[in-house]
Every structure is written in structure tokens, then in C-alpha cells.
Design a protein around this motif. Structure first.
Motif, PDB file in Angstrom:
ATOM      1  N   ARG A   1       0.806  -1.224   0.000  1.00 15.22           N
ATOM      2  CA  ARG A   1       0.000   0.000   0.000  1.00 15.22           C
ATOM      3  C   ARG A   1       0.836   1.270   0.000  1.00 15.22           C
ATOM      4  O   ARG A   1       0.445   2.277  -0.565  1.00 15.22           O
ATOM      5  CB  ARG A   1      -0.983   0.006   1.151  1.00 15.22           C
ATOM      6  CG  ARG A   1      -0.377   0.054   2.509  1.00 15.22           C
ATOM      7  CD  ARG A   1      -1.455   0.022   3.604  1.00 15.22           C
ATOM      8  NE  ARG A   1      -0.935  -0.503   4.830  1.00 15.22           N
ATOM      9  CZ  ARG A   1      -0.189   0.192   5.672  1.00 15.22           C
ATOM     10  NH1 ARG A   1       0.114   1.427   5.423  1.00 15.22           N
ATOM     11  NH2 ARG A   1       0.253  -0.370   6.785  1.00 15.22           N
ATOM     12  N   ASN A   2       2.034   1.239   0.651  1.00 16.89           N
ATOM     13  CA  ASN A   2       2.834   2.466   0.730  1.00 16.89           C
ATOM     14  C   ASN A   2       4.316   2.244   0.422  1.00 16.89           C
ATOM     15  O   ASN A   2       5.116   3.168   0.532  1.00 16.89           O
ATOM     16  CB  ASN A   2       2.671   3.126   2.098  1.00 16.89           C
ATOM     17  CG  ASN A   2       3.105   2.223   3.227  1.00 16.89           C
ATOM     18  OD1 ASN A   2       3.642   1.144   3.018  1.00 16.89           O
ATOM     19  ND2 ASN A   2       2.859   2.672   4.448  1.00 16.89           N
ATOM     20  N   LEU A   3       4.670   1.016   0.085  1.00 13.89           N
ATOM     21  CA  LEU A   3       6.045   0.632  -0.261  1.00 13.89           C
ATOM     22  C   LEU A   3       7.055   0.911   0.847  1.00 13.89           C
ATOM     23  O   LEU A   3       8.222   1.161   0.591  1.00 13.89           O
ATOM     24  CB  LEU A   3       6.478   1.297  -1.565  1.00 13.89           C
ATOM     25  CG  LEU A   3       5.685   0.844  -2.792  1.00 13.89           C
ATOM     26  CD1 LEU A   3       6.129   1.617  -4.015  1.00 13.89           C
ATOM     27  CD2 LEU A   3       5.815  -0.646  -3.023  1.00 13.89           C
ATOM     28  N   CYS A   4       6.608   0.851   2.101  1.00 11.72           N
ATOM     29  CA  CYS A   4       7.511   0.957   3.245  1.00 11.72           C
ATOM     30  C   CYS A   4       8.061  -0.425   3.560  1.00 11.72           C
ATOM     31  O   CYS A   4       7.356  -1.425   3.413  1.00 11.72           O
ATOM     32  CB  CYS A   4       6.776   1.481   4.477  1.00 11.72           C
ATOM     33  SG  CYS A   4       6.468   3.233   4.413  1.00 11.72           S
ATOM     34  N   PRO A   5       9.306  -0.498   4.007  1.00 12.77           N
ATOM     35  CA  PRO A   5       9.849  -1.798   4.388  1.00 12.77           C
ATOM     36  C   PRO A   5       9.035  -2.423   5.516  1.00 12.77           C
ATOM     37  O   PRO A   5       8.624  -1.723   6.442  1.00 12.77           O
ATOM     38  CB  PRO A   5      11.266  -1.481   4.867  1.00 12.77           C
ATOM     39  CG  PRO A   5      11.578  -0.148   4.291  1.00 12.77           C
ATOM     40  CD  PRO A   5      10.276   0.580   4.173  1.00 12.77           C
ATOM     41  N   VAL A   6       8.820  -3.710   5.428  1.00 15.24           N
ATOM     42  CA  VAL A   6       8.124  -4.419   6.500  1.00 15.24           C
ATOM     43  C   VAL A   6       8.985  -4.324   7.752  1.00 15.24           C
ATOM     44  O   VAL A   6      10.189  -4.564   7.710  1.00 15.24           O
ATOM     45  CB  VAL A   6       7.879  -5.896   6.108  1.00 15.24           C
ATOM     46  CG1 VAL A   6       7.362  -6.693   7.292  1.00 15.24           C
ATOM     47  CG2 VAL A   6       6.914  -5.967   4.944  1.00 15.24           C
ATOM     48  N   GLY A   7       8.387  -3.898   8.850  1.00 16.77           N
ATOM     49  CA  GLY A   7       9.102  -3.789  10.114  1.00 16.77           C
ATOM     50  C   GLY A   7       9.677  -2.413  10.388  1.00 16.77           C
ATOM     51  O   GLY A   7      10.178  -2.167  11.480  1.00 16.77           O
ATOM     52  N   GLN A   8       9.629  -1.495   9.436  1.00 16.46           N
ATOM     53  CA  GLN A   8      10.136  -0.149   9.691  1.00 16.46           C
ATOM     54  C   GLN A   8       9.130   0.607  10.537  1.00 16.46           C
ATOM     55  O   GLN A   8       7.951   0.676  10.207  1.00 16.46           O
ATOM     56  CB  GLN A   8      10.389   0.611   8.398  1.00 16.46           C
ATOM     57  CG  GLN A   8      10.961   2.001   8.644  1.00 16.46           C
ATOM     58  CD  GLN A   8      11.309   2.732   7.353  1.00 16.46           C
ATOM     59  OE1 GLN A   8      10.877   2.352   6.287  1.00 16.46           O
ATOM     60  NE2 GLN A   8      12.093   3.777   7.473  1.00 16.46           N
ATOM     61  N   GLY A   9       9.590   1.180  11.625  1.00 13.46           N
ATOM     62  CA  GLY A   9       8.709   1.911  12.516  1.00 13.46           C
ATOM     63  C   GLY A   9       8.285   3.246  11.941  1.00 13.46           C
ATOM     64  O   GLY A   9       8.945   3.816  11.076  1.00 13.46           O
TER      65      GLY A   9
END
Length: 127
Positions: free
Chosen positions: A49-57
Motif C-alpha cells: 500500500r505504501n512501499l515501506c519496508p516491513v518492520g520499519q517503525g
């Protein structure tokens, strides 16, 4: 076409990481897509949905951008990296310099060569 239509299995991606320690750009290929995740070969797993790394706070100061390799932001990040590399090289050469005039000219030639290489990499043209 939406802004994420380019995200398909097998697509090439650029992962731009900006942090206090410096920037990096890595290129990879999308190897898997699910409803929630985008998986790559070497760069890890990202939320679709937002292309953020999994686990990035949410408050992580590191900025990670997943982009198509031809995105202008990728070229800008690579240019910043090259300019900083030339600056570090010049600083290292200047701080350790204890030689005579001939050595000074050799150091300057080395720096000029690095600048030409960076300029060529950024513009794609011979300097």
C-alpha cells in the motif's frame, strides 16, 4: 494508470535509502506480489500500500523509497552519492598530504579525474 501500476512481478526497482549515515541506491527485481506485500530478491519485503519496508517503525529517521529505476529521484540520489564520494576523496587526499609541489599536482590530477568521472556518470556525457 495509478502511480503504482508499474509494480508487477519481474519489474526492476530502485530502492533509495536516505539516512544520517549517508544515502544508498540498490537495484533489484520484484519476485513476488501478494495483496499486502511486495517481495524482492535482495532488498527485502515492502508493504504494497505504501512501499515501506516491513518492520520499519513510523518514527524511523531512515527514509526508504521504492521507485522505478528511471525515476528522476533515483538519478538525483545517485548524483548526491557521487558528489559526496568526490568530496570524501578530496578531503582524504588533503588531510594526508605532506608532499612537495609535484605530489600536490598528482593529488589535484586525481581529484580532477574523480570529478570528471562523476560528471560523466551524472550527465551521461564525456566531460
Amino acid at each position: 494508470m495509478t502511480e503504482t501500476d508499474w509494480i508487477v512481478n519481474g519489474a526492476r526497482i530502485a530502492v533509495v535509502v536516505e539516512s544520517a549515515r549517508g544515502d544508498s541506491v540498490r537495484f533489484d527485481t520484484i519476485t513476488g506480489l501478494t495483496e499486502r506485500y511486495v517481495t524482492t530478491g535482495k532488498c527485502g519485503k515492502f508493504l504494497r500500500r505504501n512501499l515501506c519496508p516491513v518492520g520499519q517503525g513510523e518514527y524511523d529517521p531512515t527514509i526508504v523509497r521504492v521507485l522505478p529505476p528511471d525515476d528522476p529521484y533515483v538519478a538525483l540520489a545517485l548524483a548526491r552519492i557521487r558528489v559526496r564520494k568526490v568530496g570524501r576523496m578530496a578531503d582524504k587526499a588533503a588531510s594526508g598530504f605532506r608532499g612537495d609541489g609535484a605530489e600536490a599536482l598528482a593529488v589535484l590530477d586525481e581529484i580532477e579525474q574523480a570529478v570528471r568521472a562523476a560528471r560523466q556518470a551524472i550527465t551521461g556525457k564525456e566531460a
